[in-house]
Design a protein around this motif. Structure first.
Motif, PDB file in Angstrom:
ATOM      1  N   PHE A   3       2.942 -11.845   1.921  1.00 45.92           N
ATOM      2  CA  PHE A   3       2.738 -10.564   2.873  1.00 45.92           C
ATOM      3  C   PHE A   3       1.564 -11.812   4.409  1.00 45.92           C
ATOM      4  CE2 PHE A   3       2.779  -6.567   0.527  1.00 45.92           C
ATOM      5  CZ  PHE A   3       4.191  -6.576   0.951  1.00 45.92           C
ATOM      6  N   ALA A   4       2.078 -11.965   5.087  1.00 48.86           N
ATOM      7  CA  ALA A   4       1.504 -11.988   6.285  1.00 48.86           C
ATOM      8  C   ALA A   4       0.518 -11.647   7.620  1.00 48.86           C
ATOM      9  CB  ALA A   4       2.233 -13.520   7.471  1.00 48.86           C
ATOM     10  N   ALA A  41     -12.959 -11.671   4.438  1.00 55.47           N
ATOM     11  CA  ALA A  41     -13.671 -10.684   3.277  1.00 55.47           C
ATOM     12  C   ALA A  41     -14.794 -10.289   3.186  1.00 55.47           C
ATOM     13  CB  ALA A  41     -12.966 -11.889   2.074  1.00 55.47           C
ATOM     14  N   GLY A  42     -14.324  -8.824   2.779  1.00 57.74           N
ATOM     15  CA  GLY A  42     -16.074  -8.070   2.741  1.00 57.74           C
ATOM     16  C   GLY A  42     -16.363  -7.607   4.092  1.00 57.74           C
ATOM     17  N   THR A  43     -15.770  -8.476   5.558  1.00 61.61           N
ATOM     18  CA  THR A  43     -15.966  -7.278   6.602  1.00 61.61           C
ATOM     19  C   THR A  43     -15.693  -6.039   6.817  1.00 61.61           C
ATOM     20  OG1 THR A  43     -14.658  -8.508   7.735  1.00 61.61           O
ATOM     21  CG2 THR A  43     -16.188  -9.687   7.421  1.00 61.61           C
ATOM     22  N   GLY A  44     -15.739  -5.035   7.581  1.00 60.60           N
ATOM     23  CA  GLY A  44     -15.677  -3.986   8.201  1.00 60.60           C
ATOM     24  C   GLY A  44     -14.192  -4.130   9.194  1.00 60.60           C
ATOM     25  N   THR A  45     -13.490  -5.306   9.323  1.00 60.82           N
ATOM     26  CA  THR A  45     -12.683  -6.040   9.944  1.00 60.82           C
ATOM     27  C   THR A  45     -11.279  -5.585   9.697  1.00 60.82           C
ATOM     28  OG1 THR A  45     -12.470  -7.971   9.567  1.00 60.82           O
ATOM     29  CG2 THR A  45     -13.626  -7.453  11.221  1.00 60.82           C
ATOM     30  N   GLU A  46     -10.129  -5.265  10.492  1.00 63.11           N
ATOM     31  CA  GLU A  46      -9.095  -5.017   9.869  1.00 63.11           C
ATOM     32  C   GLU A  46      -8.696  -5.502   8.902  1.00 63.11           C
ATOM     33  OE1 GLU A  46     -10.003  -5.359  12.745  1.00 63.11           O
ATOM     34  OE2 GLU A  46      -8.792  -3.987  14.310  1.00 63.11           O
ATOM     35  N   ILE A  47      -9.202  -7.091   9.062  1.00 61.87           N
ATOM     36  CA  ILE A  47      -8.246  -7.947   7.970  1.00 61.87           C
ATOM     37  C   ILE A  47      -9.218  -7.454   6.908  1.00 61.87           C
ATOM     38  CG2 ILE A  47      -8.358 -10.477   7.380  1.00 61.87           C
ATOM     39  CD1 ILE A  47      -6.385  -9.683   9.849  1.00 61.87           C
ATOM     40  N   GLY A  48      -9.935  -7.599   6.774  1.00 56.32           N
ATOM     41  CA  GLY A  48     -11.151  -7.484   5.791  1.00 56.32           C
ATOM     42  C   GLY A  48     -10.549  -5.714   5.270  1.00 56.32           C
ATOM     43  N   GLY A  49     -10.053  -5.349   5.593  1.00 58.53           N
ATOM     44  CA  GLY A  49      -9.297  -4.112   4.509  1.00 58.53           C
ATOM     45  C   GLY A  49      -8.112  -4.036   4.083  1.00 58.53           C
ATOM     46  N   ALA A  50      -7.310  -4.883   4.934  1.00 54.35           N
ATOM     47  CA  ALA A  50      -5.866  -5.614   4.013  1.00 54.35           C
ATOM     48  C   ALA A  50      -6.404  -6.627   3.162  1.00 54.35           C
ATOM     49  CB  ALA A  50      -5.357  -6.821   5.488  1.00 54.35           C
ATOM     50  N   ILE A  51      -7.008  -7.053   2.913  1.00 49.82           N
ATOM     51  CA  ILE A  51      -7.730  -7.926   2.264  1.00 49.82           C
ATOM     52  C   ILE A  51      -8.135  -7.145   0.653  1.00 49.82           C
ATOM     53  CG2 ILE A  51      -9.126 -10.250   0.738  1.00 49.82           C
ATOM     54  CD1 ILE A  51      -9.486 -10.534   4.417  1.00 49.82           C
ATOM     55  N   ALA A  52      -8.608  -6.397   1.077  1.00 51.61           N
ATOM     56  CA  ALA A  52      -8.996  -5.120   0.200  1.00 51.61           C
ATOM     57  C   ALA A  52      -7.451  -4.366  -0.829  1.00 51.61           C
ATOM     58  CB  ALA A  52     -10.288  -4.583   0.084  1.00 51.61           C
ATOM     59  N   GLU A  53      -7.098  -4.523   0.312  1.00 51.19           N
ATOM     60  CA  GLU A  53      -5.648  -3.322  -0.231  1.00 51.19           C
ATOM     61  C   GLU A  53      -4.777  -4.078  -0.576  1.00 51.19           C
ATOM     62  OE1 GLU A  53      -5.710  -0.030  -0.494  1.00 51.19           O
ATOM     63  OE2 GLU A  53      -2.925  -0.015  -0.366  1.00 51.19           O
ATOM     64  N   HIS A  57      -3.426  -4.065  -5.271  1.00 51.64           N
ATOM     65  CA  HIS A  57      -1.951  -4.601  -5.520  1.00 51.64           C
ATOM     66  C   HIS A  57      -1.088  -5.545  -6.192  1.00 51.64           C
ATOM     67  CE1 HIS A  57      -0.175  -0.682  -4.033  1.00 51.64           C
ATOM     68  NE2 HIS A  57      -0.974  -0.857  -3.093  1.00 51.64           N
ATOM     69  N   GLY A  58      -1.781  -6.909  -6.503  1.00 56.03           N
ATOM     70  CA  GLY A  58      -2.358  -7.724  -6.847  1.00 56.03           C
ATOM     71  C   GLY A  58      -1.038  -8.651  -5.413  1.00 56.03           C
ATOM     72  N   ASP A  59      -1.157  -8.461  -4.427  1.00 55.23           N
ATOM     73  CA  ASP A  59       0.147  -9.146  -3.478  1.00 55.23           C
ATOM     74  C   ASP A  59      -0.688 -10.747  -2.372  1.00 55.23           C
ATOM     75  OD1 ASP A  59       1.872  -6.805  -3.500  1.00 55.23           O
ATOM     76  OD2 ASP A  59       0.731  -5.267  -2.219  1.00 55.23           O
ATOM     77  N   LEU A 176       2.936  -1.084   5.538  1.00 58.80           N
ATOM     78  CA  LEU A 176       3.791  -2.554   5.676  1.00 58.80           C
ATOM     79  C   LEU A 176       4.668  -2.667   3.828  1.00 58.80           C
ATOM     80  CD1 LEU A 176       5.076  -5.151   6.612  1.00 58.80           C
ATOM     81  CD2 LEU A 176       2.632  -6.787   5.779  1.00 58.80           C
ATOM     82  N   ARG A 177       3.724  -1.482   2.644  1.00 61.39           N
ATOM     83  CA  ARG A 177       4.483  -2.712   1.530  1.00 61.39           C
ATOM     84  C   ARG A 177       5.035  -1.520   1.250  1.00 61.39           C
ATOM     85  NH1 ARG A 177       3.784  -2.029  -3.625  1.00 61.39           N
ATOM     86  NH2 ARG A 177       2.944  -4.019  -4.702  1.00 61.39           N
TER      87      ARG A 177
END
Ligand SMILES: [Zn+2]
Length: 498
Positions: A3-4, A41-53, A57-59, A176-177
């Motif tokens: 995913f982008a 990574a590790g921040t409370g931003t949306e991208i931080g959440g996307a990275i964790a999610e 899933h190993g995506d 998205l997934r």
């Protein structure tokens, strides 16, 4: 799966004269390519959440660009074009991907476009018409038909103050997934009503009208209804079609999605009077404050940096010097010229200053004061919570001046605050004062919970809660609370592509 991900957030205010450029974005964050992942990574931003999610899933995540310009008036045309090209060029080079997640504020206004978000999504959709595209927005987004028509799912923060940006990013990735693997056939429904709500009573925890609207939205998000979001709008955008909008993402059920969006919009309309704000003249506030035993918060909501104002209004400083000249107080203004003058004079010395009121002509002339220079420093802090948690902010060269009993913090850059980061970074013990001046409509309510009293002052500025005082030209004519002829009218829109 692959995913982008990208982010391009900015909250515009068409009543503010503040023009934003690259440096204003870079002072928060502006990352390209791999930096997007390593820095967020590790921040409370949306991208931080996307990275964790994605990791769960190993995506694989392919980073585009990620930036947050905070808030201001409009973004310069050339820099807006640069940001869009940076993002689009990376998408062109992507190769095969299973979907795209873009985090937006949803109120990006440039010099020549009041719907940059819609324009961006239209281009993305035209470029990759068959690739799932999920978008997240701030609760204060201005949701337009172009935004709804050009993505597969659109969700918002559920809380104000915003402390669920991480969760929002994670949820966007889940949707998205699910779209990419074919278990979610998304239908997107929106319902807009002619209502603007000042921010002061929008808290989503505790009690109040927005808590009730949030609870209703939560109760409707079951089964096929995957998300119910409510966008109160940043209420200072003079654009056609501005208004509260509910947006629902559902699996293959247009009727349920539309009904849920309409129910949330109706609930908001029914509570509209409870969002109005009581304001006070400075004289009235200081008179009432005599009866308050303890810390008093003076709210200069009309000069809110987080809503796009310049943050350099000296109106409350002037009121303090006139109405309560002997009272201790802490106040923060953006004033790079004042900082430079303080640096030229030096710590421990006194000087004459012309303070603030430089970026917004409606504020009048700078305020003349005599002050002692207490401290000079390079101001920065890391956000303790909220939508920037873990991200650092640059206040630039800064100075603490003492004007009588007032501690005056001057910073080169205007910075949005989640809590009391600027005073903490300056060493000013704001809580020990009689008065604290804040320039936001909401976050002070949790930052200074112990205050004995707070007063929203009648001050000039483009983020005033008195929306009827602003000169509206392009917004719908009969808009609550601007017009006394405002009446409930639903504008509904449904988009389903898969
Ligand atoms: Zn917001």
């Amino acid at each position: 799966m692959r995913f982008a991900v990208g982010a391009m957030l900015f909250e515009g205010n068409t009543f503010s004269p503040v023009l934003m450029d690259r440096a204003d974005f870079a002072a928060k964050y502006l990352h390209e390519g791999d930096e997007v992942l390593t820095r967020l990574a590790g921040t409370g931003t949306e991208i931080g959440g996307a990275i964790a999610e994605a990791a769960r899933h190993g995506d694989e995540l392919v980073p585009l660009i990620a930036t947050h310009g905070g808030a201001g008036g409009r973004v310069r045309r050339a820099f807006t074009a640069t940001l869009i090209e940076l993002l689009i060029n990376r998408i062109i080079d992507l190769g095969t991907i299973d979907g795209i997640y873009i985090a937006l504020h949803g109120a990006f206004v440039s010099e020549d476009d009041v719907d940059v978000d819609g324009s961006l999504l239209r281009r993305l959709r035209a470029l990759l018409p068959n690739t799932p595209l999920v978008v997240s927005c701030d609760l204060h987004a201005h949701i337009t038909p172009d935004m709804i028509a050009n993505c597969d799912a659109l969700i918002g923060y559920k809380h104000y103050p915003h402390d669920d940006t991480f969760e929002t990013g994670a949820k966007a990735m889940t949707l998205l997934r699910d779209i990419a693997i074919g278990i979610l056939k998304p239908v997107l429904a929106s319902c807009r009503i002619p209502l603007l709500a000042p921010a002061q009573h929008q808290r989503t925890r505790g009690d109040g009208p927005m808590v009730e609207v949030r609870a209703l939205a939560e109760s409707l998000a079951i089964g096929a209804v995957r998300d119910v979001s409510y966008f109160c709008v940043q209420p200072w955008i003079d654009a056609p079609g501005i208004g509260f909008t509910a947006v629902v993402t559902a699996h293959d059920d247009a009727r349920r999605a539309s009904d849920a969006a309409r129910d949330v919009a109706t609930a908001m309309w029914e509570r509209r009077a409870r969002f109005l704000v009581a304001t006070h003249s400075a004289r009235d506030a200081f008179r009432q404050a005599r009866g308050a035993n303890g810390l008093v918060v003076l709210v200069d909501a009309a000069d809110c940096v987080g809503g796009g104002a310049s943050g350099d209004s000296a109106a409350v400083l002037a009121a303090l010097l006139t109405e309560a000249p002997d009272a201790s107080a802490a106040i923060h203004l953006a004033d790079p010229i004042g900082v430079a003058e303080a640096e030229a004079i030096g710590v421990g010395k006194r000087g004459h200053f012309a303070i603030g009121n430089r970026r917004d002509p409606s504020y009048g002339a700078p305020l003349q004061v005599e002050a002692e220079i207490v401290k000079l420093f390079d101001g920065h802090f890391v956000y303790s919570g909220g939508l920037m948690r873990g991200v650092s902010a640059a206040m630039g060269r800064s100075a603490v001046l003492r004007v009588g009993a007032i501690d005056l913090l001057l910073t080169s850059n205007a910075c949005y605050e989640y809590a009391d980061e600027a005073f903490l970074a300056s060493g000013i013990d704001a809580r020990s004062k009689r008065f604290i001046v804040v320039k936001n409509p909401m976050n002070y309510q949790q930052a200074y919970r112990e205050a004995a009293a707070s007063y929203v002052l009648e001050t000039p500025g483009p983020t005033t809660p008195k929306l009827d005082l602003l000169s509206w030209c392009h917004a719908p004519r009969e808009l609550f609370p601007v017009s006394d002829k405002a009446a409930l009218r639903y504008e509904q829109f449904v988009s389903a592509r898969r």
